[in-house]
Scaffold this motif. Structure first.
Motif, short mmCIF file in Angstrom:
data_model
loop_
_atom_site.label_atom_id
_atom_site.label_comp_id
_atom_site.label_asym_id
_atom_site.label_seq_id
_atom_site.Cartn_x
_atom_site.Cartn_y
_atom_site.Cartn_z
N GLU A 133 18.28 -1.40 12.42
CA GLU A 133 18.89 -0.08 12.28
C GLU A 133 19.12 0.18 10.79
OE1 GLU A 133 22.91 2.12 13.93
OE2 GLU A 133 23.06 0.40 12.57
N THR A 134 18.78 1.37 10.33
CA THR A 134 18.99 1.74 8.93
C THR A 134 20.21 2.65 8.80
OG1 THR A 134 17.70 3.79 8.95
CG2 THR A 134 16.48 1.71 8.65
N PRO A 135 20.78 2.74 7.59
CA PRO A 135 21.92 3.65 7.41
C PRO A 135 21.53 5.12 7.48
CG PRO A 135 21.29 2.65 5.32
CD PRO A 135 20.50 1.94 6.38
N TRP A 136 20.23 5.40 7.38
CA TRP A 136 19.78 6.80 7.37
C TRP A 136 19.60 7.35 8.77
CZ3 TRP A 136 17.16 2.92 4.57
CH2 TRP A 136 17.61 2.80 3.25
N TRP A 137 19.44 6.48 9.77
CA TRP A 137 19.27 6.92 11.15
C TRP A 137 20.17 6.08 12.05
CZ3 TRP A 137 16.88 11.33 11.99
CH2 TRP A 137 15.95 11.77 11.05
N PRO A 138 21.47 6.36 12.04
CA PRO A 138 22.41 5.57 12.83
C PRO A 138 22.05 5.58 14.33
CG PRO A 138 23.57 7.01 11.30
CD PRO A 138 22.13 7.43 11.28
N ARG A 139 22.22 4.41 14.94
CA ARG A 139 22.01 4.20 16.38
C ARG A 139 20.55 4.32 16.80
NH1 ARG A 139 26.10 7.64 15.83
NH2 ARG A 139 25.04 9.38 16.85
N THR B 240 0.87 -1.16 0.00
CA THR B 240 0.00 0.00 0.00
C THR B 240 0.91 1.22 0.00
OG1 THR B 240 -0.14 0.37 2.40
CG2 THR B 240 -1.62 -1.28 1.47
N ASN B 241 0.34 2.39 0.06
CA ASN B 241 1.16 3.60 0.09
C ASN B 241 2.06 3.64 1.32
OD1 ASN B 241 1.94 6.28 -0.89
ND2 ASN B 241 0.88 7.03 0.95
N ASP B 242 1.61 3.02 2.41
CA ASP B 242 2.35 3.10 3.67
C ASP B 242 2.89 1.77 4.17
OD1 ASP B 242 2.00 5.87 4.00
OD2 ASP B 242 -0.03 5.55 4.78
N VAL B 243 2.71 0.69 3.43
CA VAL B 243 3.16 -0.63 3.87
C VAL B 243 4.06 -1.25 2.81
CG1 VAL B 243 2.45 -2.98 4.46
CG2 VAL B 243 1.13 -1.05 5.32
N ALA B 244 5.20 -1.77 3.27
CA ALA B 244 6.12 -2.47 2.37
C ALA B 244 6.51 -3.80 3.01
CB ALA B 244 7.36 -1.63 2.11
N VAL C 96 4.75 5.12 9.84
CA VAL C 96 3.87 5.80 10.78
C VAL C 96 4.33 7.24 10.94
CG1 VAL C 96 3.33 3.66 12.01
CG2 VAL C 96 5.26 5.04 12.76
N PRO C 97 3.43 8.13 11.34
CA PRO C 97 3.82 9.53 11.53
C PRO C 97 4.98 9.66 12.51
CG PRO C 97 1.42 9.30 11.58
CD PRO C 97 1.99 7.91 11.56
N ALA C 98 5.96 10.47 12.14
CA ALA C 98 7.15 10.69 12.96
C ALA C 98 7.97 9.42 13.14
CB ALA C 98 6.79 11.28 14.31
N GLY C 99 7.71 8.40 12.34
CA GLY C 99 8.48 7.16 12.42
C GLY C 99 9.69 7.22 11.51
N TRP C 100 10.81 7.62 12.06
CA TRP C 100 12.01 7.82 11.25
C TRP C 100 12.42 6.53 10.54
CZ3 TRP C 100 14.98 10.14 15.99
CH2 TRP C 100 14.40 11.37 16.32
N VAL C 101 12.52 5.46 11.30
CA VAL C 101 12.99 4.20 10.73
C VAL C 101 11.94 3.61 9.79
CG1 VAL C 101 13.71 1.84 11.26
CG2 VAL C 101 14.50 3.75 12.68
N SER C 102 10.69 3.57 10.23
CA SER C 102 9.65 2.95 9.41
C SER C 102 9.46 3.70 8.09
CB SER C 102 8.33 2.88 10.17
OG SER C 102 7.80 4.17 10.44
N ARG C 103 9.49 5.01 8.13
CA ARG C 103 9.30 5.77 6.90
C ARG C 103 10.49 5.59 5.96
NH1 ARG C 103 4.92 8.90 7.06
NH2 ARG C 103 5.60 10.16 5.30
N SER C 104 11.69 5.47 6.52
CA SER C 104 12.86 5.21 5.69
C SER C 104 12.76 3.85 5.01
CB SER C 104 14.14 5.28 6.53
OG SER C 104 14.36 6.59 7.01
N LEU C 105 12.33 2.84 5.76
CA LEU C 105 12.24 1.50 5.21
C LEU C 105 11.15 1.38 4.16
CD1 LEU C 105 12.81 -0.61 8.43
CD2 LEU C 105 14.31 -0.52 6.42
N VAL C 106 10.08 2.14 4.30
CA VAL C 106 8.98 2.07 3.33
C VAL C 106 9.25 2.95 2.11
CG1 VAL C 106 6.53 2.57 2.93
CG2 VAL C 106 7.25 1.41 5.03
N HIS C 107 9.66 4.20 2.34
CA HIS C 107 9.72 5.17 1.26
C HIS C 107 11.12 5.40 0.67
CE1 HIS C 107 5.57 6.15 1.93
NE2 HIS C 107 5.78 6.49 3.20
N ARG C 108 12.16 4.98 1.39
CA ARG C 108 13.51 5.29 0.93
C ARG C 108 14.33 4.06 0.56
NH1 ARG C 108 17.47 9.61 4.03
NH2 ARG C 108 19.18 9.61 2.49
#
Length: 400
Positions: A203-209, A178-182, A233-245
Motif C-alpha cells: 500500500e502506498t501513501p498516495w492511494w490509501p487502502r 526503463t521508462n516504466d520499470v523501477a 501499467v495503464p490505469a495502475g494506480w499503485v504501480s504508476r505511483s511506485l515507478v513515477h512518484r
C-alpha cells in the motif's frame, strides 16, 4: 476486509465441477453451492454491487476499511467465492487458502465481529440473485460460511500472537531500469521473514487502502532489505505511483508474505523457471535460493520480453550465469530480437525440452502463464509439479 474478498493469495488448483480434487463425488452442500454460483455468475456485477451497498447501509463504519474505488474489490469477491466453492470438500486446501486470507485481512483492520454482518449481507445478495434459492440452499451456504469465517478468525487470532498486521517500509533505493520499470528496495520497521518465490501486498501513501501484490526480487538478505520490480501499467494506480512518484525516504506499508511458488530443497530435480516482464523478479529470488542451498541442481531460466529494451535485468542474470555453472539463462524476445532468441516465450520453452526430470516455476502475465503451463506439460512436466501463484484475478508479480 471482507471475509470473501480474494487476492491474498493461493496457488491456483482447479477441479472440474463433477468431482473433488481427490476424485470423489462432491458433497450435497458442494453441489448446491456450485449451482448457486453458476446461477449468479451472469449477474455477478449486480450481485456484488448489491452486497456492498447492503453492507455499507447496515454497517456504515466498515466503508472506511475499503478503498474509495471498489471495482477491483468487486472482482475479487466473486473470484474468492469460486475458489472457496471449488475447495469446499477439500479441507486441507480450503484451510490453507482461507488461513492466508484471514492473516492477510488483518492489515485492513478486520475484526472477528465483522464476519456475521458480512455473512448476512452475502446471504441476502444470494437470495436476491439466485433463482433456486430456498431453505436448502440457505442451509448449505450458512454451514459453508460458518466454517469459512471461523477458519479465517482463528488464523488471524493465531497470527496476531506472532506478527504485526502490516509492516512500515522506508524506500532506501529507487532505480529506474526503463521508462516504466523501477527496482524499489525498502527497509522494514520490524523483521520481515519470507521465502524466495513469495510475494507481499503493498500500500502506498498516495492511494490509501488500495493494496497490490509484488514478488520479492531476491532471496532473504542478511541486511534485511527487500526489493521489488515494479512495472507501471495503464490505469495502475499503485504501480504508476511506485515507478513515477516514489522516492527515497518515502514510507509504504507491506502485508504479510504469501505464495506457494517456493523451492522444495528435499528434491534433486532441476528447475525450469519462466518469467515474463517483471515476473522475472521471483525467478531471480529462486536462483539465489538454490545457490544458497549449495546449487546441486540445474536451473534453466527463460526471460521473456516483447522487445530487447524490456530485458531490464538480463545483465545481472548473465553475471549469475558466469558464476554459477548449473545456471542457464535464455532470453526470448517477441519482436526484432538482437539479444537471445526471437519468438514466443511458451514456444521457446516447449522446443527446448523435454523437461521430464524438472519442476516448473512460472511468473508473469496471465496469458503467458496459461500458455507456459501447456508448454511445460507437453514437454514432459506433470501439472502437479508446476508452481505459480495465479488465480484468475491475481498474478503475484504483475500488480497494478
Amino acid at each position: 476486509m471482507t471475509a470473501i474478498s480474494a487476492g491474498d493469495g493461493a496457488t491456483s488448483t482447479t477441479t472440474g465441477q463433477g468431482t473433488t480434487q481427490g476424485g470423489r463425488p462432491p458433497s450435497h452442500d458442494a453441489q448446491i453451492i456450485q449451482r448457486t454460483l453458476t446461477e449468479i455468475q451472469p449477474v455477478a456485477d449486480q450481485a456484488t454491487s448489491y452486497f456492498y451497498a447492503l453492507l455499507f447501509v447496515q454497517a456504515p463504519a466498515l466503508r472506511e476499511l475499503f478503498p474509495a474505488a471498489m471495482d477491483s474489490q468487486r472482482d475479487r469477491l466473486f473470484g474468492a467465492l469460486l475458489v472457496a466453492a471449488e475447495r469446499i470438500d477439500d479441507t486441507e486446501a480450503l484451510t490453507e487458502y482461507l488461513s492466508n486470507l484471514g492473516r492477510g485481512h488483518r492489515k485492513y483492520g478486520t475484526q472477528s465481529d465483522h464476519y456475521p454482518i458480512v455473512g448476512e449481507c452475502l446471504m441476502s445478495a444470494l437470495e436476491r440473485f439466485a433463482p433456486s434459492w430456498g431453505p436448502e440452499a440457505e442451509g448449505a451456504w450458512v454451514r459453508a460460511y460458518t466454517a469459512i469465517s471461523q477458519i479465517m478468525i482463528d488464523a488471524a487470532a493465531d497470527d496476531e500472537l506472532r506478527a504485526p498486521p502490516f509492516w512500515y517500509a522506508e524506500i532506501v533505493s529507487h532505480e529506474r531500469r526503463t521508462n516504466d520499470v523501477a527496482v524499489v528496495t525498502v527497509r522494514t520497521d520490524q523483521p520481515y521473514a519470507y521465502r524466495a518465490g513469495q510475494y507481499a501486498s503493498v500500500e502506498t501513501p498516495w492511494w490509501p487502502r488500495v493494496w497490490r501484490y509484488y514478488s520479492f526480487a531476491s532471496s532473504p538478505r542478511s541486511d534485511g532489505l527487500l526489493s521489488f520490480h515494479i512495472k507501471a501499467v495503464p490505469a495502475g494506480w499503485v504501480s504508476r505511483s511506485l515507478v513515477h512518484r516514489a522516492r527515497r525516504g518515502d514510507v509504504i506499508r507491506l502485508g504479510p508474505p504469501n505464495g506457494q511458488m517456493t523451492v522444495d530443497h528435499a528434491s534433486s530435480r532441476g528447475l525450469v523457471c519462466v518469467g515474463g516482464s517483471t515476473g522475472i523478479a521471483p525467478i531471480k529470488a529462486l536462483v539465489e535460493d538454490v545457490a544458497a542451498h549449495g546449487g546441486r541442481r540445474s536451473v534453466d531460466v527463460f526471460f521473456g520480453a516483447n522487445r530487447d529494451a524490456e530485458l531490464y535485468d538480463l545483465d545481472s542474470f548473465l553475471d549469475l550465469q558466469r558464476r554459477l555453472p548449473w545456471l542457464s539463462v535464455r532470453p526470448v524476445v517477441a519482436e526484432l530480437a538482437t539479444r537471445g532468441t526471437q519468438g514466443l516465450l511458451p514456444e521457446a520453452v516447449r522446443q527446448s525440452g523435454p523437461w521430464r526430470e524438472s519442476d516448473g516455476y512460472l511468473s508473469g502475465p496471465p496469458q503467458m502463464i496459461r500458455k507456459s503451463v501447456d508448454a511445460l506439460v507437453s514437454a514432459g512436466i506433470p501439472v502437479e509439479r508446476i508452481r505459480h501463484d495465479f488465480m484468475g484475478t491475481l498474478v503475484s508479480a504483475a500488480g497494478k
